[in-house]
Scaffold this active site. Sequence first.
Site, PDB file in Angstrom:
ATOM      1  N   SER A 142      57.353  -6.276 -47.358  1.00  0.00           N
ATOM      2  CA  SER A 142      58.549  -5.836 -48.064  1.00  0.00           C
ATOM      3  C   SER A 142      58.250  -5.743 -49.551  1.00  0.00           C
ATOM      4  CB  SER A 142      59.673  -6.853 -47.826  1.00  0.00           C
ATOM      5  OG  SER A 142      60.771  -6.648 -48.686  1.00  0.00           O
ATOM      6  N   TYR A 155      63.864 -15.371 -47.614  1.00  0.00           N
ATOM      7  CA  TYR A 155      63.269 -14.092 -47.238  1.00  0.00           C
ATOM      8  C   TYR A 155      62.098 -13.752 -48.155  1.00  0.00           C
ATOM      9  CZ  TYR A 155      62.937  -9.183 -45.921  1.00  0.00           C
ATOM     10  OH  TYR A 155      62.479  -7.966 -45.472  1.00  0.00           O
TER      11      TYR A 155
END
Length: 301
Positions: A142, A155
């Site tokens: 990501s 995250y």
Amino acid sequence: MHYGPLVNRTVVITGAARGLGAALALELARRGARLALLGHEKDALEAVARSLPAPASALVHEVDITDDAGLRRAAQRVRDRLGPASVVVANAGIAEGGPFATSDPDRWRRVIDVNLTGSAMTARTFLPDLRETAGYYLQIGSLASFGAAPMMSAYCASKSGVEAFVHSLRAEEAHRGVAVGIAYINWTDTDMIRDADRYPVLRELRNHMPPPARRVYPVDQTAATLARAVEHRRTAVYVPGWLRLAQVTRAALPPVVLRVSRRRLPSLEARIALDATGLLGAGGRADEAAAGTDAGREGDR
């Protein structure tokens, strides 16, 4: 399709019940791959398998990727039915938003367990196959892998962790012919992102990013880029491509994020409650629903 690097190759995708995993399954099926779809929610996995273009078919196996024994059973079933994996895509992931100080410790730990530990366990389980086939392991990362943001501590920590894991694994396995890649992905139109936008704090934080960074990209476009990366065994793939430039300037990102957060968070706190979101999207709800059940149960397709 009768030619191409993926024709009749066994490809394993985790987190394949929806979103990016499902879209990638469709793209790889079009390229002739034999697919093994792993994840929670057997019914959703079966629906993805039925959606694949003829004559493609897929093996469906319901498993929690943080369960060692369950993953071993999955890998053996894939070998027995489809042959050893030539490609493994570690796509499964969950997310939660909200301040770290008031986050639920168990839920915070679960994000780390699924995104980081689960990815590593997936790699460990299928490495014998990838060594046998001189295969390719693709980790879905990501922008958060190198651009950590407030309100997403678990995250961001997990995605930074998988980036470091990939670099280590690549160095260890290169001489055995195993290629290891990572996909750096920006906001993609999945139910996780749509769910995040329901929460004012996450929506506001995204809207205060620079215009290219706040854009949400179609999941089919992202999947097509990843499928090409799989075909070419890319070391790194950026979706969208401009993220490569952000990678070059990554050392400058933390000071910028800090400066923006100091300016924006006080006004946000004055207007809205900065509460934890819980696990985001249908995938997050499925992960919570599976807690306390037999994580290693098998599908029958």
